[in-house]
Structures are given as structure tokens and as C-alpha cells.
Design a protein around this motif. Structure first.
Motif: not given
Length: 322
Positions: A313-314, A317, A321
Motif C-alpha cells: 500500500k505504501k 502511494d 506521486q
């Protein structure tokens, strides 16, 4: 009674030795070597300390025994003395080793730690050393002195490690980097303690501090840290290699274009250089920052501090970006 020469005939490893002959005739001589001092006792009371040289047992020559000499002459009997020879040579034969428990502040592990090293010692104050350390023994060798001093080394090393734990600076995986600092700290501490026993600590060395045994938690974290370090090295190598091959492909395309049309090649070169400058300026800070975060995230996952789901998940994320 026959006149005799009294001197140290002890084995090489003895540092304190009592002469077996207690009956000394007037006119005898006591021979003290350059690296020694001789302590004269009567009934457990220290009468005098003889420095290096040849000392005649006669009236007025050795302070503290004139009364004994007069009594000896009057009774036609020998002088009764205990003569102790004390070596003052600096010795390097004092090798030591201790074991203790230590708590790692980074990973919260309690593990057995072993340490060993060596020290240089000499007897500075023979009278103080004799009274506090030798006592009623008839001799003392280097091994016996080392065993007497080991608890002081263990206590000082424990205090040093406890202080590092209190500061949050004790990491069992980087413990070897502390040897110089630990040696200096322990030397200061035990040096003061040794002075009370009439000893002078010339130097003190810790040659190793390491975890003992096969603690499963320790081995698990050690393996994880090794894997994380290996991944960082491979990631860096892959990144550098990717950049190298990308440049190679670009140059190959430019060379082929140049063979066909010099104008086309010029345009491609201008676009490539301009594009690289723009991309480098735009993404240098952002991509570098994201790469660092991804590497840190990977370390957390490799160390078992986050789950697979949390890691994925991280990661998504962060990649979003870009």
C-alpha cells in the motif's frame, strides 16, 4: 650461625615471594635486584623496605632492626625476620576475559556478551599491595593477581555498557566500533581502583566485544540486516546500470540517424539534451526523495517491522506521486 646471602630465588611468574629462611645471622647480606624491593617483617609488622642493592645485616645499617641486632648479639641467637621480595617489573602477561548480559537499545534484545583483552601492570607501592592483596599467603603469581583483578574489570565494563544503554547508544550489531572508546573508559575506571591496591595500570586494551551463543532473535535480525544491505547494494547497481544502458541506446540511435541525415541527427541531439536538462531539473528532487522513501520502506519490510499489505500500500502511494 653461618653468615649467608639472602636473595630472591622465586620462579619467573612470581611477583611476590617470601624467603624460606627466617633466621638471619648478624653479618649476613640481603641482595635486592634492580627490579625488586624487599619488605622486612617481624611478627607481622613491617619494619623497613629495602630498595635495590646489597644490604648488610649489622648495627646502624638497616633502620628498624637495631633492637633485633642487639638482642641477637646478647642472646647469641639469630635475628628472626620474614623477608618478602616484590617484583616491580612492568608485565604484559595479564590477559583477561569476562562474560556479561547486555540489552540492545535499538532492537530491545537481551543477549550474553563476551569480551577479552590484555593490560600492562606494575606494582607501584609494594607495602600497600602486600597488606591489601597478598595478606597471609607465602607467595603470589601473575595468574592469582589476574583472578583477583577480574571482578574490577567486569564491573567497570558493565558500568560502561549500562551508561551506553541509558543513552540509547548500545547496538549489538555495531558493537565492534566501540572498542577504542570502551578501552579508554574502562582504563580510567579500573586505573583508580588499582591505585588503591598499590598497582599502576600502564595500559589497557579491549580486543573484542561480541555476542555469545546462537540467540535465535539475534540471528534473525542479523540476517535481516544483511539482506537489507544486500538489497540496497543491488538496487544501486541496477539503477546505475539502467542509466548506462539508456544512454547507450540513445547514442546508438543518434549514430544511426547521423548516417542517414545530418539535420535529423542535429534535431535529435538538441531534443535529447534539452529534454534531459528539463527532466533532470524537474525530477531530481522529487525522484531522489521518493527513491529514498522506497528504500526505507523496503528496509522496514525486510526487518519484519511492517506486513506485506502495509508495504504494498505504501509503495503504491509513493509511486503514485511520480
Amino acid at each position: 650461625m653461618a653468615i649467608s646471602t639472602i636473595e630472591s630465588n622465586s620462579r619467573q611468574d612470581f611477583i611476590v615471594w617470601r624467603h624460606p629462611n627466617r633466621d638471619i645471622a648478624v653479618g649476613s647480606q640481603i641482595l635486592v635486584n634492580e627490579s625488586e624491593e624487599a619488605l622486612l617483617f617481624e611478627n607481622g609488622q613491617l619494619l623497613h623496605i629495602l630498595k635495590a642493592g646489597r644490604h648488610l645485616v649489622e648495627s646502624g645499617n638497616i633502620p628498624g632492626i637495631d633492637g633485633l641486632i642487639r638482642r641477637s648479639i646478647g642472646n647469641n641467637s639469630p635475628i628472626r625476620l620474614d623477608i618478602w621480595f616484590v617484583s616491580k617489573t612492568v608485565s604484559t602477561d595479564y590477559k583477561w576475559g569476562v562474560q556479561l548480559q547486555a540489552k540492545d537499545t535499538t532492537h530491545q534484545l537481551i543477549v550474553p556478551v563476551g569480551s577479552y583483552g590484555s593490560m600492562l601492570l606494575k606494582i607501584e607501592d609494594p607495602a600497600s599491595f602486600f597488606v591489601q592483596v597478598v595478606g597471609k599467603k607465602v607467595s603470589m603469581n601473575k595468574t592469582e593477581l589476574k583472578e583477583f583483578l577480574i571482578p574490577n574489570i567486569e564491573r567497570s565494563l558493565k558500568d560502561y555498557i549500562a551508561d551506553k544503554i541509558k543513552q540509547g547508544k548500545f547496538d549489538i550489531f555495531t558493537i565492534e566500533s566501540m572498542l577504542e572508546e570502551a578501552s579508554a573508559s574502562t582504563k580510567r575506571s579500573i586505573g583508580k581502583a588499582f591505585e588503591r591496591f598499590g598497582l599502576k595500570l600502564i595500559d589497557f586494551y579491549i580486543q573484542s566485544i561480541e555476542v555469545i551463543g546462537d540467540n535465535p532473535e539475534y540471528l534473525k535480525i542479523k540476517a535481516s540486516l544483511a539482506d537489507a544491505a544486500s538489497l540496497r547494494i543491488r538496487a544501486k547497481a541496477a539503477s546505475e546500470t539502467q542509466g548506462f544502458y539508456q544512454q547507450e541506446r540513445t547514442l546508438d540511435a543518434l549514430n544511426k540517424a547521423a548516417e542517414k541525415d545530418s539535420n535529423v541527427a542535429g534535431n535529435l541531439i538538441s531534443k535529447e539534451i534539452g529534454g534531459n536538462i528539463f527532466r533532470n531539473q524537474e525530477s531530481k528532487g522529487l525522484d531522489g526523495n521518493i527513491k529514498e522513501k522506497l528504500a526505507s520502506l523496503k528496509d522496514l519490510y525486510s526487518s519484519g517491522l511492517i506486513s506485506v499489505a502495509e508495504y504494498e500500500k505504501k509503495k503504491q502511494d509513493l509511486l503514485g506521486q511520480i
